[in-house]
Each structure stands twice: as structure tokens, then as C-alpha cells.
Design a protein around this motif. Structure first.
Motif, short mmCIF file in Angstrom:
data_model
loop_
_atom_site.label_atom_id
_atom_site.label_comp_id
_atom_site.label_asym_id
_atom_site.label_seq_id
_atom_site.Cartn_x
_atom_site.Cartn_y
_atom_site.Cartn_z
N UNK A 106 0.84 -1.17 -0.23
CA UNK A 106 0.11 0.08 0.10
C UNK A 106 0.85 1.25 -0.19
N UNK A 107 0.56 2.19 -0.78
CA UNK A 107 1.20 3.26 -1.04
C UNK A 107 0.49 4.54 -1.49
N UNK A 108 0.75 5.73 -1.34
CA UNK A 108 -0.09 6.94 -1.83
C UNK A 108 0.10 6.74 -3.39
N UNK A 109 -0.88 7.11 -3.95
CA UNK A 109 -0.90 7.21 -5.52
C UNK A 109 -2.10 8.06 -5.96
N UNK A 110 -1.79 8.70 -7.03
CA UNK A 110 -2.78 9.72 -7.85
C UNK A 110 -4.11 9.04 -8.01
N UNK A 111 -4.29 7.67 -8.26
CA UNK A 111 -5.29 6.89 -8.76
C UNK A 111 -6.27 7.01 -7.66
N UNK A 112 -5.95 7.26 -6.35
CA UNK A 112 -6.85 7.07 -5.33
C UNK A 112 -7.98 8.39 -5.47
N UNK A 113 -7.02 9.52 -5.62
CA UNK A 113 -8.04 10.68 -5.86
C UNK A 113 -8.71 10.74 -7.00
#
Length: 441
Positions: free
Chosen positions: A338-345
Motif C-alpha cells: 500500500x502506498x499513496x498514488x494519484x489514482x486514489x484521488x
């Protein structure tokens, strides 16, 4: 279960005709503007537990997820098991919980927590076959298909960890509907995703849906493309054909004109109120064909947005919001990183847009897509959807090169905003490779 789909023939069309097929299915009201999330409990965390996944529910709610589909939660057979942990789809008991994930109380708590967040939950159901060590094998061998030598039969040779059930047996049908009803009655589940649904007789599903709806209105998803499944039994079928054409366009084998042609075929094949599930990944695609980044390359985001704006319900497979680039092991523990990624937004914006913009709603509650003709229909795929006071325009460059184009379509007249950032925008006359533009008035 992995399923090989035959490509459907397409006929080129610049507009969509209404399908005339039958449908008596009454969709639950809460499904009309929902997006669906596929949860893989085993790979969600190192623990692979219901409890760990439950902690993620507030994030899914914030993203705008409406339905959570949980992959099979039943105990997995040990006889002829594949790998260390086995396939989720080798069910050893239809009314028990896999201890790998937690206790029945843990699952009860998870379902209650999902409902408390205002979301719905369906579980994966494997009606076509069981594990070799399911109690029915000894207690009711007549529930199973046998070959000429009287031996049990695998549904397909590669599925050697399971054996096929025989739906010509009325008692089996009764037992299977009883097992389905058990989860709705005792766990308050909202429906089922049904594995290889077309390998089970359609009349069984028709009967099952009728009985389940007597308990509560349920939502039924078929892993299948056959339209007859949606006449009386299923709310939604897989948009496998879209997955195929997305991949062919990404590889340069097909283009925007082929996309328009297939949409005409889809629209004249299925009832206008039947839902199709659109996706760029799921558990089968990820594990057996590779991640969306492998299959779609630089076009990943383009098809992500397209699958959220065409007519249908968008699916997000666990980990896509983190930009997961790993093909997850199917028979072993292989946790997502799990990591931050622009696709979540991006998924969040698209799911919330689907909730609020009536044009994007599902079935007849949403807008029927109409093609927008441009000067480059071979590469530019453009459409408009309208419903009530809402409208959305999508313009996509389905090629790996910049394209210039023009259009005189009335849908492109007026002033627009970009629904993904709320800022004023104009109709483009040029799009970069795989670039897209969404417009609302």
C-alpha cells in the motif's frame, strides 16, 4: 474463476439503438448510482483478516464506493489443493467461514460495519462446483456429475481441485438455494457475485433470485456475458468484451471506430436497464494476465476514466487505488504494497461524480450514450450522456500519438467546466497521446 471469452462481432454505428431484450429484474434502489469495490481479504494485509480489512472501510466510504464485493469467504478444500492456501473457489462448506480470515463473529462484525458506513456488501458464490472434500461428496454423491466410469468430473481439466455439481438433481437445487438464503438471513448480506454463472443452468438462477428477493431485495452479479442471465436473475454481468477491446486498442490492434462499433453491438444485445460491469482489472486479470499497467501500458488512465463514464457500473479491484504493480499470487499469501498514488484521488472524483451526476447513473436511471462525430473518428472517441438536468461529454484520444480534430456536434456548443477539478474549460481541438477530457455544462 478465469474464463475464456469469445469476442463478439461488431457492426460500425455512430449512434446507439435501444435493446429490445426482456428484463423483469428490479434493481435495488441503492444500486442505481453505485460503484463496486472488489475486496481480496487474503491479500489486503500481511494478516489477511476480516478485522484488518474492516479498518479500511472509512477510506472506501470517502472514496464513494457503494458496493463491496468480497471474494469467497468459505473454507477451502484440502484434497487436490492448489498451492499452500488453495483457490478461494474450491469451497469445502457453503455455510461456514474460512478460518484463514477470522471467525463467523468477525465476519458478522465486518458486514455490520459496512452497513454502518452506508455501503452494501455482496459475497462471491461458487455454485458450479465444490472442493473434493465438501461433505456432499460422501453424503450426496448424486449431487455431482459423473463420467461413463462413474468418476467425479472437473468442470475443465485445469480445475483439478474442484468437481462439478449436477443441476439436474432437484434436491441439489433446493440445498443450494437454502445455502444462499442462509447468508442473507443470518448475515444480512445484500447479494452475491456468482462465479462462472453461465456454467450453471439459467433457470436455477431465476428460481434462486425469486426466493432470495422474498427475504430482502438483493443485488446479483454474474461472472458471465450471456444476456439471458439478466432476463430474470441478475442485475449485472461482466463487461468482459470491454476488457478485450481496451487491450486491443492499447496494443494498436483496434481503434476508436472499433470501440464505437462494439458499443452499438453491446447496446443492441442487452436490455437498456441491464447493468454491465466495466473494469481495467479484477482478481483474474491481475493474477493470470498481469496488472493493468502490463496489459494497457500508457493507456491505463484513459481506460480507467472511460470505464467510469460509459454506461455501466465501474469496478475497482483492491490495490488499484494504490497503483499496485504486482500480479498477486492466487494460491499463497502475497500482500498488496500500500502506498499513496494519484489514482486514489482520481477514483474518488469519478465515484462521487457518478453519485451526483444523473447522466452517469446505471441502467435506465442514467443517460443513454450518444456518439459525437468528429473529423477523426478513427482515433477520437467522443460521446455525450444526458439525463434530467445533467449532462456529461467525454472526449478520448484512443491512440499513442497526438491528434487534432474538429466537430460541429451541438453537444459541444456552450460553456463547460471540468468535473474533475471544477474549473472552466473549453472543448479541445487537440489531445496528446491517450489524453482525455471530460466536460459538463
Amino acid at each position: 474463476m478465469k474464463k475464456i471469452m469469445l469476442a463478439l462481432s461488431c457492426a460500425l454505428a455512430t449512434s446507439f439503438a435501444m435493446a429490445q431484450s426482456v428484463s423483469t429484474v428490479v434493481h435495488p434502489a441503492w444500486s442505481k448510482n453505485a460503484a463496486i469495490y472488489e475486496a481480496n481479504i487474503r491479500q489486503f494485509s500481511a494478516e489477511g483478516s476480516f478485522k484488518k480489512f474492516e479498518g479500511y472501510l472509512p477510506e472506501l466510504k470517502k472514496m464513494g464506493v457503494g458496493i463491496i464485493w468480497i471474494m469467497p469467504i468459505n473454507p477451502i478444500g484440502k484434497v487436490n489443493r492448489k498451492g499452500t492456501l488453495g483457490s478461494y473457489y474450491s469451497v469445502a462448506d457453503y455455510t461456514a467461514v474460512n478460518p484463514e480470515f477470522g471467525t463467523p463473529e468477525d465476519f458478522h462484525h465486518l458486514v455490520d460495519a459496512i452497513h454502518a458506513q452506508g455501503m452494501k456488501v455482496i459475497i462471491d458464490w461458487v455454485a458450479n462446483h465444490t472442493a473434493w472434500d465438501h461433505p456432499w461428496v460422501k453424503e450426496h454423491p448424486d449431487y455431482y456429475v459423473h463420467d461413463a466410469k462413474g468418476q467425479f468430473v472437473a468442470p475443465v481439466p485445469d480445475w483439478f481441485d474442484v468437481i462439478k455439481l449436477d443441476y439436474s438433481n432437484p434436491q441439489l437445487r433446493k440445498e443450494m438455494i437454502s445455502a444462499l438464503s442462509y447468508w442473507v438471513t443470518n448475515y444480512d448480506l445484500d447479494g452475491f457475485r456468482c462465479d462462472v454463472a453461465a456454467m450453471v443452468p439459467t433457470d436455477f438462477w431465476n428460481e434462486a433470485r425469486q426466493q432470495l428477493d422474498k427475504i430482502k431485495p438483493v443485488f446479483m452479479l454474474a461472472e458471465a456475458v450471456e444476456p439471458d442471465l439478466q432476463e430474470h436473475a441478475f442485475d449485472m454481468t461482466y463487461g468482459w468484451q470491454f476488457k478485450d477491446i481496451f487491450g486491443e486498442i492499447a496494443k494498436g490492434k483496434k481503434n476508436a471506430a472499433d470501440m464505437a462499433a462494439y458499443l452499438h453491438t453491446d447496446d443492441t444485445t442487452y436490455n437498456p436497464n441491464s447493468y454491465r460491469m466495466l473494469h481495467t482489472s479484477n482478481h483474474d486479470l491481475n493474477s493470470w494476465e498481469g496488472t493493468e499497467f502490463v496489459r494497457l501500458g500508457d493507456a491505463v488512465e484513459t481506460f480507467l476514466v472511460l470505464s467510469n463514464t460509459l454506461k455501466g457500473m465501474p469496478l475497482l479491484y483492491e490495490g488499484q487505488e494504490a497503483g499496485n504493480t504486482k500480479a498477486l499470487d492466487f494460491f499463497e499469501r502475497d500482500p498488496i504494497v500500500w502506498k499513496d498514488h494519484p489514482y486514489k484521488a482520481l477514483y474518488t472524483k469519478l465515484f462521487h461524480l457518478k453519485q451526483t451526476n444523473h447522466a452517469l447513473w446505471n441502467g435506465l436511471d442514467g443517460g443513454q450514450p450518444q456518439m459525437i462525430k468528429t473529423s477523426d473518428d478513427e482515433h477520437i472517441f467522443a460521446f455525450v450522456r444526458s439525463k434530467d438536468q445533467d449532462q456529461i461529454v467525454g472526449i478520448f484520444n484512443l491512440s499513442d500519438k497526438p491528434r487534432t480534430f474538429s466537430s460541429t456536434d451541438p453537444a459541444l456548443k456552450g460553456t463547460f467546466i471540468n468535473p474533475l477539478d471544477g474549473q472552466p474549460t473549453v472543448v479541445p481541438q487537440e489531445l496528446k497521446a491517450w489524453e482525455y477530457k471530460l466536460l459538463v455544462k
